[in-house]
Design an enzyme around this catalytic site. Structure first.
Site, PDB file in Angstrom:
ATOM      1  N   THR A   1       0.731  -1.256   0.000  1.00  0.00           N
ATOM      2  CA  THR A   1       0.000   0.000   0.000  1.00  0.00           C
ATOM      3  C   THR A   1       0.763   1.311   0.000  1.00  0.00           C
ATOM      4  OG1 THR A   1      -0.365  -0.306   2.326  1.00  0.00           O
ATOM      5  CG2 THR A   1      -2.057  -1.065   0.880  1.00  0.00           C
TER       6      THR A   1
ATOM      7  N   GLY B   1      -2.526   5.646   7.764  1.00  0.00           N
ATOM      8  CA  GLY B   1      -3.043   4.409   8.344  1.00  0.00           C
ATOM      9  C   GLY B   1      -4.358   4.596   9.078  1.00  0.00           C
TER      10      GLY B   1
ATOM     11  N   CYS C   1      -6.789   5.170   5.520  1.00  0.00           N
ATOM     12  CA  CYS C   1      -6.809   4.210   4.413  1.00  0.00           C
ATOM     13  C   CYS C   1      -6.906   2.773   4.928  1.00  0.00           C
ATOM     14  CB  CYS C   1      -5.549   4.377   3.566  1.00  0.00           C
ATOM     15  SG  CYS C   1      -5.438   3.199   2.212  1.00  0.00           S
TER      16      CYS C   1
ATOM     17  N   THR D   1      -3.741   0.501   4.503  1.00  0.00           N
ATOM     18  CA  THR D   1      -2.502   0.937   5.154  1.00  0.00           C
ATOM     19  C   THR D   1      -2.610   0.640   6.645  1.00  0.00           C
ATOM     20  OG1 THR D   1      -2.283   2.731   3.538  1.00  0.00           O
ATOM     21  CG2 THR D   1      -0.983   2.916   5.546  1.00  0.00           C
TER      22      THR D   1
END
EC number: 3.4.25.2
Length: 180
Positions: A7, A165, A168, A171
């Site tokens: 990612t 993170g 997303c 992530t």
């Protein structure tokens, strides 16, 4: 078997320092996290170059090897190695099928390299790729601009990936940061 996504990668040059961060999540398709601890950022060329990938994991390993070969061939000249790799990647029928992007950097230069032939050097010393790339890029630009003297390149890279993170789903927070 579905597509694997590797990612988010973020890189920054800041106050004479440079750092690159990547998360550890590999996702199959849109539903299953297959790995939490993938290592997507590496040191190359006797530790003088950082490289990070987003995209298909198997393709990324092929590209790492190809790029390291170009670095050796051009004696560590990052720009020349990146341009020659992009030319080979775009010009080869089989390599064109590879689904990944790379960020490569040394202490003075940072480049985005893609299979469509792009070799892009950012104006602001920040690059991000992958599904969380836009989130990390936005966070990194804000951190660099507004907290510039208070944060190191490593801190900016880590915080940018933390923010990506949080937003997303591809992530995670298993972040690896490498510095030069």
């Amino acid at each position: 078997m579905g597509n694997f996504h590797a990612t988010t990668i973020f890189a920054v040059h800041h106050n004479g320092e440079c750092a690159m961060a990547g998360d550890g999540q590999v996702t199959m398709g849109n539903a299953v996290v297959m790995k939490h601890t993938a290592r997507k950022v590496r040191k190359l060329f006797q530790g003088k170059v950082l490289a990070g990938f987003a995209g298909s994991v198997a393709d990324a390993f092929t590209l790492f090897e190809m790029f390291e070969g170009k670095l050796e061939e051009y004696n560590g000249n990052l720009q020349r190695a990146a341009v020659e790799m992009a030319k080979q990647w775009r010009g080869d029928k089989m390599l064109r099928q590879l689904e990944a992007m790379l960020i490569v950097m040394d202490k003075t230069t940072m480049l985005l390299v893609s299979g469509t032939g792009e070799v892009i050097e950012p104006d602001d010393g920040i690059l991000a790729i992958g599904s969380g790339g836009n989130y990390a890029l936005s966070a990194g630009r804000a951190l660099k601009q507004y907290a510039s003297e208070h944060l190191t390149a490593k801190q900016i890279a880590k915080a940018s990936l933390d923010i990506a993170g949080d937003i997303c789903v591809y992530t995670n927070h298993n972040i690896i940061v490498e510095e030069l």
